[in-house]
Structure formats: structure tokens, C-alpha cells
Design a protein around this motif. Sequence first.
Motif, short mmCIF file in Angstrom:
data_model
loop_
_atom_site.label_atom_id
_atom_site.label_comp_id
_atom_site.label_asym_id
_atom_site.label_seq_id
_atom_site.Cartn_x
_atom_site.Cartn_y
_atom_site.Cartn_z
N VAL A 95 1.15 -0.82 0.62
CA VAL A 95 -0.06 -0.23 0.29
C VAL A 95 0.82 1.21 -0.08
N GLY A 96 0.86 2.24 -0.68
CA GLY A 96 1.17 3.45 -0.86
C GLY A 96 0.59 4.33 0.73
N ASP A 97 2.48 5.10 0.44
CA ASP A 97 2.28 5.58 1.84
C ASP A 97 1.74 7.16 2.57
N VAL A 98 1.33 7.45 1.18
CA VAL A 98 0.25 8.34 1.29
C VAL A 98 -0.51 8.13 0.50
N LEU A 99 -2.34 8.11 1.60
CA LEU A 99 -3.68 7.82 1.61
C LEU A 99 -4.11 8.31 2.12
N TYR A 100 -5.55 8.54 1.41
CA TYR A 100 -6.43 9.36 1.66
C TYR A 100 -6.66 8.99 3.26
N GLY A 101 -7.12 9.81 4.03
CA GLY A 101 -7.27 9.96 5.06
C GLY A 101 -8.11 8.26 5.94
N GLY A 102 -9.62 8.25 5.99
CA GLY A 102 -9.85 6.93 5.72
C GLY A 102 -9.82 5.68 5.18
N THR A 103 -9.05 5.65 4.25
CA THR A 103 -7.99 4.53 3.56
C THR A 103 -7.26 4.24 4.70
N ASN A 145 -3.77 12.77 -1.65
CA ASN A 145 -3.72 14.00 -0.67
C ASN A 145 -3.25 13.73 -0.08
N PRO A 146 -3.07 14.97 0.90
CA PRO A 146 -3.23 16.24 0.32
C PRO A 146 -2.11 17.20 -0.82
N MET A 147 -0.89 15.91 -0.89
CA MET A 147 0.87 16.46 -1.20
C MET A 147 1.16 16.74 -2.60
N MET A 148 -0.32 16.00 -3.23
CA MET A 148 -0.65 15.88 -4.76
C MET A 148 0.64 15.16 -5.51
N ARG A 149 1.02 14.43 -4.60
CA ARG A 149 2.38 14.20 -5.42
C ARG A 149 1.87 12.72 -6.08
N SER A 337 -9.69 16.00 7.13
CA SER A 337 -9.16 14.75 6.03
C SER A 337 -8.37 14.14 6.63
N HIS A 338 -7.50 14.18 7.27
CA HIS A 338 -6.31 13.55 7.73
C HIS A 338 -6.06 14.09 8.75
N PRO A 343 -0.05 12.62 14.73
CA PRO A 343 0.82 13.74 14.29
C PRO A 343 2.05 13.31 13.46
N GLU A 344 2.10 11.95 14.32
CA GLU A 344 3.99 11.33 13.61
C GLU A 344 3.18 11.24 12.20
N ASP A 345 2.75 10.73 12.33
CA ASP A 345 2.62 10.03 10.76
C ASP A 345 1.92 11.19 9.54
N ARG A 346 1.10 11.86 10.24
CA ARG A 346 1.62 13.55 9.47
C ARG A 346 2.19 13.74 8.94
N VAL A 347 3.05 14.29 10.49
CA VAL A 347 3.89 14.77 9.39
C VAL A 347 5.13 14.27 8.40
N ALA A 348 5.26 13.02 9.09
CA ALA A 348 6.58 12.58 8.24
C ALA A 348 6.09 11.97 6.54
N VAL A 349 4.76 12.04 6.09
CA VAL A 349 4.06 12.60 4.62
C VAL A 349 3.70 14.06 4.17
N GLY A 350 4.67 15.20 5.65
CA GLY A 350 4.26 16.57 4.93
C GLY A 350 3.02 17.03 5.09
N ILE A 351 2.64 16.44 5.96
CA ILE A 351 0.58 17.29 6.36
C ILE A 351 1.75 18.15 8.11
N THR A 352 1.76 19.29 7.79
CA THR A 352 2.04 19.80 8.95
C THR A 352 0.29 20.37 9.29
N ASP A 353 0.20 21.44 10.26
CA ASP A 353 -0.71 21.79 10.97
C ASP A 353 -0.84 23.34 10.27
N ASP A 354 -0.06 23.41 9.54
CA ASP A 354 0.24 24.82 8.72
C ASP A 354 -0.54 24.67 7.51
#
Length: 379
Positions: A95-103, A145-149, A337-338, A343-354
Motif C-alpha cells: 500500500v502506498g505511503d500517502v493515502l486518503y485519511g479514511g483509507t 491527498n493532500p501533497m499532490m504527489r 481529511s487527515h 500527528p507523527e504520521d501526518r508530519v512524516a508525509v508532509g501534512i503539517t498543521d499549517d
Amino acid sequence: MRFDTLAVHGGERVPGPEGSVVFPIFQGTVFTSEPGESYHDIKYHRLNSTPSQTYLHDKLAALEGAQAAVATSSGMAAVTTILHTLLGKGDHLLVGDVLYGGTHDFVTGHAERLGWEYTVIDPHDPSSWAVRDNTKAVLVETITNPMMRVGRLREVVAFAREHGLVSVVDNTFASPVNFRPVVAGFDLVFNSATKYLNGHSDVVAGAVAGSAELVEKVRHTQNLYGGSLDPHAGYLLARSLKTLGVRVRQQNANALALATFLAESPKIAGVNHPGLATHPDHEHARELLSGFGGMLSFRLAGGVAAAEEFMAALTLPAVAPSLGGVETLITRPAVTSHAGMSPEDRVAVGITDDLIRLSVGIEDVEDLLGDFAQALDKM
């Protein structure tokens, strides 16, 4: 037929019932059965076999260039039904390392309970892909989603074929206007039809397309789980599909214009959009996709406070989750969405709070640019 003609005429019944040009809603739940009909072929809403449903399925298949398709009650119903179809106890998923949050939440939160194993891979790095004896499938996204890779999707298809895996892709952000995964070799494609396929923010639905054999297996699983689409929602979705190409091309153009504008502002810390030459996937995305999509994300210099101030200063976009509609929407994925990710998983794929995510609509681009300019001037 070219795409816009296919969108209008693909899957249509000519003539329609009682001579209708627009295919009607079949609300009835009871239909006569034929001698020798199997359980899954009885006409019944939950079995995805009524006239309204098969009409929509044919239209979806035509747009995807697939042998068959089936609609579901949501995008999550689409992906979970696919995974329940392909995986059994003891099976392994890549499975890809960046997925829609629900998936992401479904795989990470339920795989172990269901007896599945999974390995997270980097879709950009084939050296990270390794199969086991029990590996059955690989799941990635076209535009993440949401880094558009944009991953090495052709390589994913080749890898899956080499190792006898079922290749599955979430094409929600691209839509078949910008990428047709089945034509490119994927075994199954799914969309949250709530987004671009419907495009009017008034339907929740999903869609699965691929070979007739695989889609039929998915339909049989769905028939038992009950995630079927209501005929009224299916009617609205079929209506919307006819304008898909017109809408998405406008969204492509508007998003690229906004991404370019934001990237040139000193008040913006970074912009993620595959149409920008500075995007890490721009070159192969340009070869792979017909358009770069209507989604982008960005960060302002100034953190969360600046992000909230900027969003409040805009007048055209609604501050709301979801995406793909004719209206422009803006949100912070960390709280929408995420939000289910740690928080650690989000930051690891670039989804910062801002991080701000923007779903660009079909408004006049000059009005959108003017609104973003006045909001930036207030920062």
C-alpha cells in the motif's frame, strides 16, 4: 468517441424507456425474475442489478475505458469492498505511503483484526517494493491527498503484472479526464464519485471499474455487505458525468493559474501542484496525465495562525472539507481529511498543521485570482 462525446453518449439506451432521451429513475424494488436466474442476477437494489444501476454502471465503464463498473454508496465503500474481495485471512497487501485519511485508517486500524498483513511502500521508489508468497495486491493513488504527489504508476503496473498481483488505484483526484488507469494497465480503479465524477456537492457515491471478471467479484462482495447506491443518487451521478470533461478542464486551468500565482508570492512558504515545474513529480506527471487536476496545497509563512487568518480573509472559497465540486473549497487537512492520522504520521508525509488544501472550482479565474490577491494583501 472522444471523451466529451463519450461522456454524453456512453452507456446510454437508445431509445430509452418509453422513448425517453434522459434515462429515468427506476424506484421500484420488485421486478419479475427469469427462469434460471442466479442470486446475483435477480433485479434488486442491494444486488446492484436494477435498470437504473446497470445504466449507470455502463456509463461509468465507458468513461473509464473498462469492461465493467459498479457504483457504491461512497468512496470508502468502493475501496473497502475491493480489499474485502481481494484479501482473505493471511493475505498481504502493498500500500502506498500517502493515502486518503479514511483509507489509511481502514488499513492501519483493521487489517490486523481481519487477518491481513500490509507493507507500506514508496510509489516513487521501485526498490522499496518487495512481494511475499502471500502478497495479493498493490494499492496506490494517482495524485495523492493532500501533497499532490504522482507516483511511478507505469512501473507499479509492470511490477504487479510481473508478480501476479492485482493492481488497484484511487483515481479520485485525477478523474478519468486526466488519467484512465484501466487503459494504462491497472486491474481496478476506484473513485470517490462524491468528488469530481458528480462534481456538484450533492451526492455521496463511489465507483469501481476494471475487467468484467474482477468487477463481478467486487459486485458479489458488495451485494453481501449492502453498500449499494440509491437510484436517485445514481440518477444525479449519471447526469453529472455528462459534463465531467467540461468541468474538470476548467478546474485544471484554474488550479494551475492559482498555483502559479501563489508560488510567486513571498508570503507563501511552498506550493504543491504537479503542474508547477518546481514540483518533484512534474516531468513524469506531464507524460502520464492529460491534466494536472484541480487540487493544490500550500503553506503560508507564519504557521497555523497565518493559515487561519488567510482562509478567513477569502470571500469566494467556502471553508469546508470534500473536493471536486463546481465551487472552490479550502480546508486544513490536519483537522479534516487527515485528522484520524497521528500527528507523527501526518508530519512524516508532509501534512503539517499549517498546510492548506484547495479544491478549485469553475469560477472565473480572474475573480479567483483577485480574491486570493486581496487576502494576501491583508497578511
